[in-house]
Structures are given as structure tokens and as C-alpha cells.
Design a protein around this motif. Structure first.
Motif, PDB file in Angstrom:
ATOM      1  N   ASP A  18       0.535  -1.606   0.380  1.00 53.13           N
ATOM      2  CA  ASP A  18      -0.257  -0.308   0.250  1.00 53.13           C
ATOM      3  C   ASP A  18       0.852   1.021  -0.160  1.00 53.13           C
ATOM      4  N   GLY A  19       2.505   1.314   0.229  1.00 54.44           N
ATOM      5  CA  GLY A  19       3.451   2.546   0.172  1.00 54.44           C
ATOM      6  C   GLY A  19       3.974   2.697   1.380  1.00 54.44           C
ATOM      7  N   ASN A  20       2.720   2.822   2.517  1.00 58.13           N
ATOM      8  CA  ASN A  20       2.281   2.898   3.800  1.00 58.13           C
ATOM      9  C   ASN A  20       3.172   2.361   4.444  1.00 58.13           C
ATOM     10  N   GLY A  21       3.694   1.301   4.418  1.00 57.24           N
ATOM     11  CA  GLY A  21       4.164  -0.147   5.898  1.00 57.24           C
ATOM     12  C   GLY A  21       3.198  -1.328   5.988  1.00 57.24           C
ATOM     13  N   HIS A  22       2.411  -0.615   4.403  1.00 58.73           N
ATOM     14  CA  HIS A  22       0.979  -1.694   5.015  1.00 58.73           C
ATOM     15  C   HIS A  22       1.138  -2.748   4.007  1.00 58.73           C
ATOM     16  N   PHE A  23       0.780  -3.827   3.661  1.00 58.28           N
ATOM     17  CA  PHE A  23      -0.194  -5.202   2.834  1.00 58.28           C
ATOM     18  C   PHE A  23      -0.949  -5.252   2.840  1.00 58.28           C
ATOM     19  N   THR A  24      -1.805  -5.480   2.178  1.00 54.45           N
ATOM     20  CA  THR A  24      -2.993  -5.878   1.917  1.00 54.45           C
ATOM     21  C   THR A  24      -3.162  -7.202   1.009  1.00 54.45           C
ATOM     22  N   ASP A  25      -4.379  -8.321   0.727  1.00 52.45           N
ATOM     23  CA  ASP A  25      -4.381  -9.294   0.699  1.00 52.45           C
ATOM     24  C   ASP A  25      -5.250  -9.504  -0.336  1.00 52.45           C
ATOM     25  N   VAL A  26      -4.460  -9.167  -2.010  1.00 50.78           N
ATOM     26  CA  VAL A  26      -6.002  -9.187  -3.228  1.00 50.78           C
ATOM     27  C   VAL A  26      -5.596 -10.302  -3.831  1.00 50.78           C
ATOM     28  N   THR A  27      -5.506 -11.647  -3.083  1.00 51.96           N
ATOM     29  CA  THR A  27      -5.390 -12.723  -4.079  1.00 51.96           C
ATOM     30  C   THR A  27      -6.416 -13.320  -4.954  1.00 51.96           C
ATOM     31  N   LYS A  28      -7.398 -12.565  -4.003  1.00 52.59           N
ATOM     32  CA  LYS A  28      -9.007 -13.624  -4.931  1.00 52.59           C
ATOM     33  C   LYS A  28      -8.856 -11.907  -5.906  1.00 52.59           C
ATOM     34  N   LYS A  29      -9.423 -10.547  -5.855  1.00 54.78           N
ATOM     35  CA  LYS A  29      -8.783  -9.763  -6.290  1.00 54.78           C
ATOM     36  C   LYS A  29      -7.645  -9.958  -7.498  1.00 54.78           C
TER      37      LYS A  29
END
Length: 265
Positions: A225-236
Motif C-alpha cells: 500500500d506504500g505506507n508500510g502496510h500490505f493488503t491481501d488481494v489474492t482473490k481480487k
């Protein structure tokens, strides 16, 4: 008569005596015959020219002058010294030494295969890690993949007591001074899975490196995400991989500027 004979004899004798020298001076007929070849040629006979003896020393010098020059033997010591002087200086490579800086870095990680002892090929495979600059600080950070206990029904040697907390993947941020900080909790990179490997790439070309974690049971794609955080986007992202995924790689096989994904099982 006798007197006259004597006289004549004397005369003759005297004449003979007087003429004898003349007769002796003149060559005898036989001698004249032998000497005729000499008297036939009035010019003196020319003797053949005498050849002077060859001076061996002079001849040797002349031959040496005309002979090809002999190369003097090379002084190996002098030649070696000259070559060493003309050769470029040799650069001695410094000795490379490694120091165990684990304690100084504060990287605290213990890999777990989630059972009392190895009971399957899955557990013997081990786990991977990746160095990547997730926060664009110019310093590579470390993400390490870990295993965890599997269901008791699928393992011959399950743990009687499960660890708490369960083993999990960890992200260590590079602080730039040889020290790393565990930022797993705030990064969101703690999937509930038995991890095997991980790869990093900026799949959406937004300037931030993303992660794909492979393991047993599923594959997880994390968007940075560019702010030190990651998002699970596997299904997307439309990624649906079940079973055991050992590893993966990113490549632009279509040469369209967009990274494609290959998963090994």
C-alpha cells in the motif's frame, strides 16, 4: 820432322790449350742438343705464382664476420627481473571476512516445521526469505517465511502441545544502522498458512514492491500500500492456487510491460 812434329804438337798442344777453354765454354754437341729447348725460347720461363699460406686466424675472423651472428645466451635472472619491472603491478585482493551480526541486528527468527519430528516431504523442504526495499528507503528489508503445525489428522508425529503464539512469517525493517525492527504486526504480513517460499515484484507498476507467498494449502498475493502496510488481494487478482505451491517467479513473458506470474507446484 820430329821437332816439327813436336812443334806442331806443341803448337797443337798450345793451340789446344788455348782453344780448350773456348771449347769448354762452348757447349758440347750432346749438351747443345739437350740445351736446345732452352735456347729455342729466348723469353725466360715464368714460374707459377706462389700461393701465400693462409692465415688461419685471419680466415677465422673473416668467416666469423660473414657468418650469422650468434645470439648471446640470455641471463634468466636479468630477464626475469626486467619482465617483473615492466609487468603491471599485481593487485592483491583483500581477504574477505564475514562476521556473525545476528545478535547486533536484533533479527530474532526461529524456523518451525510444526511437528515433533519430520514426518513428510513438506516439512523437509524448509522455508525461504526475500530481501526487498518495501518502503523505498534505499535499504533492503527482510521477510522470512515460516511453517506451523498441520492438522493432527494429516501428520504422523503431531505436536502434543501446540506453540502459542503459532510460528508465523516475519518482516524485519532495515533501520539503516545495522539494526532491524520487527514490523510484522503493523505490516499485515502474517498469513494463516504453512509457508514455503516468497517472491517480491512490483506487479502493478506503482513503484512499490509487492509480495507473493507460496506454501501448503494456498498462495497469497500481498499488495504494497506504500505506507508500510500490505493488503491481501489474492482473490481480487484472480489467483486461485490450492494444494502445495513450492515456489514462484515473476516475468514479463508477453513483453507488454506488465509482470506475469508463474507458480511451481
Amino acid at each position: 820432322m820430329i821437332l816439327r812434329i813436336l812443334l806442331l804438337s806443341g803448337v797443337v798442344s798450345v793451340a789446344a790449350a788455348q782453344t780448350v777453354p773456348t771449347a769448354q765454354a762452348a757447349p758440347a754437341p750432346s749438351q747443345t742438343m739437350q740445351a736446345e729447348p732452352q735456347s729455342e725460347s729466348s723469353a725466360p720461363q715464368v714460374a707459377p705464382p706462389r700461393v701465400a699460406p693462409v692465415n688461419v686466424q685471419h680466415t677465422t675472423a673473416a668467416q666469423a664476420a660473414s657468418a650469422p651472428q650468434q645470439v648471446a645466451p640470455v641471463n634468466v635472472q636479468h630477464a626475469t627481473a626486467a619482465q617483473a619491472a615492466s609487468a603491471p603491478p599485481q593487485v592483491v585482493a583483500p581477504v574477505i571476512r564475514f562476521e556473525d551480526a545476528t545478535d547486533k541486528s536484533d533479527i530474532d527468527f526461529v524456523h518451525s516445521f510444526g511437528s515433533a519430528k519430520l514426518g513428510s516431504l513438506l516439512e523437509g523442504t524448509g522455508a525461504g526469505c526475500v530481501w526487498f526495499d518495501y518502503n523505498n528507503s534505499g535499504r533492503p528489508s527482510l521477510y522470512v517465511v515460516n511453517g506451523r503445525p498441520l492438522d493432527d489428522s494429516m501428520h504422523p508425529f503431531p505436536l502434543k502441545v501446540k506453540p502459542d503464539p503459532l510460528p508465523h512469517n516475519q518482516l524485519f525493517r532495515n533501520d539503516g544502522n545495522g539494526h532491524f525492527t520487527d514490523v510484522t504486526a503493523q505490516s499485515g504480513l502474517n498469513p494463516d498458512m504453512y509457508g514455503i517460499a516468497v517472491t517480491a515484484a512490483d506487479y502493478d507498476n506503482d513503484g512499490n514492491e509487492d509480495l507473493l507467498v507460496t506454501g501448503y494449502g494456498k498462495v497469497v498475493l500481498y499488495h504494497n500500500d506504500g505506507n508500510g502496510h500490505f493488503t491481501d488481494v489474492t482473490k481480487k487478482a484472480g489467483i486461485n492456487v490450492t494444494g502445495w505451491a513450492i515456489s514462484s517467479t515473476w516475468l514479463d513473458y508477453a513483453r507488454d510491460g506488465c509482470l506475469d506470474l508463474f507458480v511451481g507446484r
